[in-house]
Design an enzyme around this catalytic site. Sequence first.
Site, PDB file in Angstrom:
ATOM      1  N   GLY A  12      23.608  -1.391 -36.183  1.00 16.19           N
ATOM      2  CA  GLY A  12      23.313  -1.812 -34.817  1.00 16.19           C
ATOM      3  C   GLY A  12      24.081  -1.028 -33.762  1.00 16.19           C
ATOM      4  CD  GLN A  13      24.340  -1.218 -27.528  1.00 18.84           C
ATOM      5  OE1 GLN A  13      24.326  -2.453 -27.500  1.00 18.84           O
ATOM      6  NE2 GLN A  13      24.411  -0.481 -26.431  1.00 18.84           N
ATOM      7  CB  ILE A  36      18.943  -6.760 -42.975  1.00 17.92           C
ATOM      8  CG1 ILE A  36      18.771  -6.620 -41.453  1.00 17.92           C
ATOM      9  CG2 ILE A  36      19.636  -8.057 -43.329  1.00 17.92           C
ATOM     10  CD1 ILE A  36      17.821  -7.650 -40.860  1.00 17.92           C
ATOM     11  CG  ASP A  53      19.860 -11.477 -45.076  1.00 23.02           C
ATOM     12  OD1 ASP A  53      20.477 -11.759 -44.030  1.00 23.02           O
ATOM     13  OD2 ASP A  53      18.740 -11.948 -45.349  1.00 23.02           O
ATOM     14  CE1 TYR A 144      23.442 -12.791 -28.058  1.00 22.04           C
ATOM     15  CE2 TYR A 144      23.855 -12.711 -25.692  1.00 22.04           C
ATOM     16  CZ  TYR A 144      24.111 -12.244 -26.972  1.00 22.04           C
ATOM     17  OH  TYR A 144      25.017 -11.244 -27.162  1.00 22.04           O
ATOM     18  CE  LYS A 148      26.658 -13.542 -29.549  1.00 19.66           C
ATOM     19  NZ  LYS A 148      27.190 -13.028 -30.822  1.00 19.66           N
TER      20      LYS A 148
END
Length: 318
Positions: A12-13, A36, A53, A144, A148
């Site tokens: 990911g980023q 994943i 995963d 989201y 969080k």
Amino acid sequence: MTENILVIGAAGQIGSELTVALRKVYGNNQVFATDIKEVPQDIKDSGPSAILDVMDDKRLIHFVIRHKITQIYHLAAVLSGNAEKLPLQAWHINMQSLLNILDLAKVVEDVHRIFWPSSIAVFGPTTPKQNTPQLTVAEPSTVYGISKLAGERWCEYFNKRYDLDIRSIRYPGLISYKTEAGGGTTDYAVEIFYEAVKSGKYDSFLSENTALPMMFMQDAVNATVKLMLAPKEKISVKSSYNVGGISFTPKELAQEIKTHIPDFKITYKPDFRQPIADSWPQSIDDSLAKKDWGLETKFDIKALTEIMLNGVKEKYQK
Ligand code: AKB
């Protein structure tokens, strides 16, 4: 003590850059990169990697025991924009993955430190928008943000109840070119560079004067490494630290891009992400992170614009 580090979400980023930084600190073979999907080639070539995963709790615990993992960086999450499309699925993924990690840390003694990213999304429309304090009203209006905020509460609970060492940063929008961001509200500030280089124009999904806290990835990675290296007694916040970086609007970023590409054109077509951005802080008070573990940031809008444009150009030339 030899550290064996597990990065979850290494494709990911954040993961694709944090893995490289962690390998510099701890050694290439000590940092296991998992996701994943396949991790980027440079990460595959420079150290151990695997498909894993985090939702598969049984395989996860076996993996952690087999590889004698001592630190976990759990970076996998569904970001704000995507989470609004499938709220319950996003809630399930964001919460269950964190709980899988926290629960295993309780039983696997070797695991002595965990990093989990929170976000400025924990704040909502009732939060003070400027210089948002560490401790303030937090009534997020996105799934989201709710996940969080709940995650922060779980981190603090596990820290205190089981005497674990779980550390976290409330990241602002992160800007990088190595791996494209996906599904976030702050992602306009990444997309804009790709479009500027490719077509010389960008249709922004946020309105021109939407100010948001942002940070160049190198600053975010350095902050994360620094937080995780700090002695435990320095960590006074057991939920997640405010980290602010810089703040700017789409209009200000476009002006900066124009200093390199004078014909660059920006238009504005706010979509469903506009109310999300409007509910978030515009700037963040990160004085506690500076005081506790010495947060430092280097990149301003000028510096990051130059690096982003050069980085994206280079990518297109390959
Ligand atoms: C998003 O926009 O969803 C993320 C974040 C601020 O956490 N970049």
